[in-house]
Motif scaffolding. Structure first.
Motif, PDB file in Angstrom:
ATOM      1  N   TRP A   1       0.706  -1.029   0.380  1.00  0.00           N
ATOM      2  CA  TRP A   1       0.110  -0.014   0.393  1.00  0.00           C
ATOM      3  C   TRP A   1       1.092   0.932  -0.107  1.00  0.00           C
ATOM      4  N   PRO A   2       0.826   2.506  -1.522  1.00  0.00           N
ATOM      5  CA  PRO A   2       1.410   3.636  -0.583  1.00  0.00           C
ATOM      6  C   PRO A   2       1.218   4.200   0.357  1.00  0.00           C
ATOM      7  N   THR A   3       1.831   4.802   0.528  1.00  0.00           N
ATOM      8  CA  THR A   3       1.081   5.770   2.170  1.00  0.00           C
ATOM      9  C   THR A   3       0.080   6.347   1.118  1.00  0.00           C
ATOM     10  N   PRO A   4      -0.591   6.876   2.461  1.00  0.00           N
ATOM     11  CA  PRO A   4      -2.287   7.300   2.348  1.00  0.00           C
ATOM     12  C   PRO A   4      -2.080   8.889   2.421  1.00  0.00           C
ATOM     13  N   GLU A   5      -3.835   9.662   2.733  1.00  0.00           N
ATOM     14  CA  GLU A   5      -3.400  10.539   3.211  1.00  0.00           C
ATOM     15  C   GLU A   5      -4.440  10.938   4.059  1.00  0.00           C
ATOM     16  N   ILE A   6      -4.347  12.271   4.981  1.00  0.00           N
ATOM     17  CA  ILE A   6      -5.104  12.130   5.925  1.00  0.00           C
ATOM     18  C   ILE A   6      -6.618  12.683   5.818  1.00  0.00           C
ATOM     19  N   PHE A   7      -7.637  12.697   5.988  1.00  0.00           N
ATOM     20  CA  PHE A   7      -8.910  13.450   5.668  1.00  0.00           C
ATOM     21  C   PHE A   7      -8.988  13.803   7.074  1.00  0.00           C
ATOM     22  N   LEU A   8     -10.269  15.381   7.240  1.00  0.00           N
ATOM     23  CA  LEU A   8     -10.783  15.131   7.873  1.00  0.00           C
ATOM     24  C   LEU A   8     -12.174  15.997   6.680  1.00  0.00           C
ATOM     25  N   THR A   9     -13.440  15.604   7.577  1.00  0.00           N
ATOM     26  CA  THR A   9     -14.704  15.668   7.252  1.00  0.00           C
ATOM     27  C   THR A   9     -15.614  15.568   7.982  1.00  0.00           C
ATOM     28  N   SER A  10     -16.038  17.020   7.856  1.00  0.00           N
ATOM     29  CA  SER A  10     -17.454  16.857   9.509  1.00  0.00           C
ATOM     30  C   SER A  10     -16.946  16.706  10.694  1.00  0.00           C
TER      31      SER A  10
ATOM     32  N   ARG B   1     -12.537  11.422  10.729  1.00  0.00           N
ATOM     33  CA  ARG B   1     -10.532  11.625  10.163  1.00  0.00           C
ATOM     34  C   ARG B   1     -10.342  10.302   9.492  1.00  0.00           C
ATOM     35  N   THR B   2     -10.496  10.686   8.087  1.00  0.00           N
ATOM     36  CA  THR B   2     -10.447   8.954   7.161  1.00  0.00           C
ATOM     37  C   THR B   2      -9.258   8.806   6.736  1.00  0.00           C
ATOM     38  N   ILE B   3      -8.552   8.046   6.187  1.00  0.00           N
ATOM     39  CA  ILE B   3      -7.012   7.652   5.490  1.00  0.00           C
ATOM     40  C   ILE B   3      -7.786   6.900   4.094  1.00  0.00           C
ATOM     41  N   GLY B   4      -6.973   7.961   3.434  1.00  0.00           N
ATOM     42  CA  GLY B   4      -7.469   7.322   1.825  1.00  0.00           C
ATOM     43  C   GLY B   4      -6.213   8.216   0.930  1.00  0.00           C
ATOM     44  N   TYR B   5      -7.013   8.113  -0.290  1.00  0.00           N
ATOM     45  CA  TYR B   5      -6.046   8.477  -1.612  1.00  0.00           C
ATOM     46  C   TYR B   5      -6.917   9.277  -2.112  1.00  0.00           C
ATOM     47  N   HIS B   6      -6.642  10.806  -3.172  1.00  0.00           N
ATOM     48  CA  HIS B   6      -7.716  10.636  -4.090  1.00  0.00           C
ATOM     49  C   HIS B   6      -7.407  11.283  -5.755  1.00  0.00           C
ATOM     50  N   ASP B   7      -8.078  10.787  -6.216  1.00  0.00           N
ATOM     51  CA  ASP B   7      -8.190  11.051  -7.428  1.00  0.00           C
ATOM     52  C   ASP B   7      -7.358   9.173  -8.347  1.00  0.00           C
ATOM     53  N   GLN B   8      -6.606   9.149  -7.358  1.00  0.00           N
ATOM     54  CA  GLN B   8      -6.024   7.603  -8.031  1.00  0.00           C
ATOM     55  C   GLN B   8      -5.171   6.801  -6.844  1.00  0.00           C
ATOM     56  N   LEU B   9      -5.582   6.058  -8.039  1.00  0.00           N
ATOM     57  CA  LEU B   9      -4.663   4.425  -6.601  1.00  0.00           C
ATOM     58  C   LEU B   9      -3.913   3.793  -7.221  1.00  0.00           C
ATOM     59  N   VAL B  10      -2.466   3.757  -7.015  1.00  0.00           N
ATOM     60  CA  VAL B  10      -2.034   2.532  -7.693  1.00  0.00           C
ATOM     61  C   VAL B  10      -1.212   1.699  -6.918  1.00  0.00           C
ATOM     62  N   LEU B  11      -2.448   0.417  -6.970  1.00  0.00           N
ATOM     63  CA  LEU B  11      -2.097  -0.228  -5.656  1.00  0.00           C
ATOM     64  C   LEU B  11      -1.248  -1.500  -6.098  1.00  0.00           C
TER      65      LEU B  11
END
Length: 276
Positions: A95-104, A107-117
């Motif tokens: 798994w590539p290093t993910p990003e941390i998102f904060l929504t409402s 905290r969620t962890i994932g990828y935006h636009d594209q993921l090459v796994l």
């Protein structure tokens, strides 16, 4: 206990809905037809170990995101099925290093636009063709969250050259414990009313900025809650609670715990911890 765990599951579902918006039937249908997300299999040839290197490239519409294997407070973890695959002995993801998102506030962890796994495949019978066929169920979010079900079917090419997108994804993996200078990692366990509290103490240099740790139980019978992280000098303290799946017995094996530290400069992947 049964009522408590049902309440936990309900709370998580509500949190996901609040964080990502309501699930809509129209959006779900669009995800299913690939308008929001599509997947393709990339060939990376044969590794020095004799395995086959491939990757799933998940491409999202601009502004959409999807989730890491441990998606955070309100994310949706991806699942895989290999039904229909041929000569598939074992599959290992990087798994590539993910990003941390904060929504409402979640905290969620994932990828935006594209993921090459990257996917490393060990053939069941060496030298025979490998058909990588399966499906991936994942959550994708923008203004709303929708479940997506994408399918793929590709015969791997053992003679393919090194693929630059796969190489870039492999290079973006978290550092190993030794690469990051981790000198010690211990985990103490304390029973709680409904599960087990796990406290990890990791002696390591800073990963930069605000560090967020994620502790994965390494068992499908356990659910990990949010991890609270703080630093005390050269030691990082991470604490979470594991809750058992409803009606299922569980045991915690420290050697199977996986701790990922996400920092501003890099991430660190720590496999297992000692008693302490």
């Amino acid at each position: 206990m049964r009522q408590r765990l049902s309440s936990v599951a309900t709370a998580l579902a509500v949190a996901a809905a609040l964080a990502c918006g309501l699930f809509g039937l129209g959006a779900t249908a669009r995800a299913g037809t690939g308008e929001i997300v599509r997947v393709e299999v990339l060939d990376g040839g044969t590794t020095a170990r004799g395995t086959l290197q491939a990757a799933l490239r998940i491409t999202l519409q601009p502004g959409w995101k999807t989730y890491w294997r441990a998606p955070g407070d309100a994310g949706i973890p991806p699942t895989f099925s290999w039904r229909g695959a041929r000569n598939l002995g074992a599959v290992a993801f990087t798994w590539p290093t993910p990003e941390i998102f904060l929504t409402s506030g979640f905290r969620t962890i994932g990828y935006h636009d594209q993921l090459v796994l990257p996917v490393e495949v060990t053939p069941q019978t060496p030298g025979k063709p490998v058909r990588l066929k399966g499906r991936m169920e994942l959550g994708v979010c923008k203004d709303v969250c929708v479940p997506a079900d994408v399918r793929f079917d590709h015969q791997l090419d053992p003679g393919a050259p090194r693929h630059p997108a796969i190489a870039a994804a492999l290079a973006s993996r978290p550092w190993s414990a030794s690469e990051a200078g981790v000198r010690a990692a211990t985990c103490s366990l304390r029973p709680t009313k409904y599960g087990m509290q796990v406290t990890a103490r990791i002696t390591m240099p800073s990963a930069g900025g605000e560090e967020i740790a994620v502790i994965e139980p390494g068992s499908p019978t356990l659910h990990a809650g949010e991890t609270k992280t703080r630093r005390e000098g050269n030691r990082l303290i991470a604490q979470t609670e594991f809750l058992p799946a409803e009606g299922r017995a569980y045991a915690i094996d420290r050697s199977k715990l996986r701790i990922t530290v996400l920092g501003r400069d890099h991430a660190v992947d720590i496999r297992g911890c000692d008693a302490g």
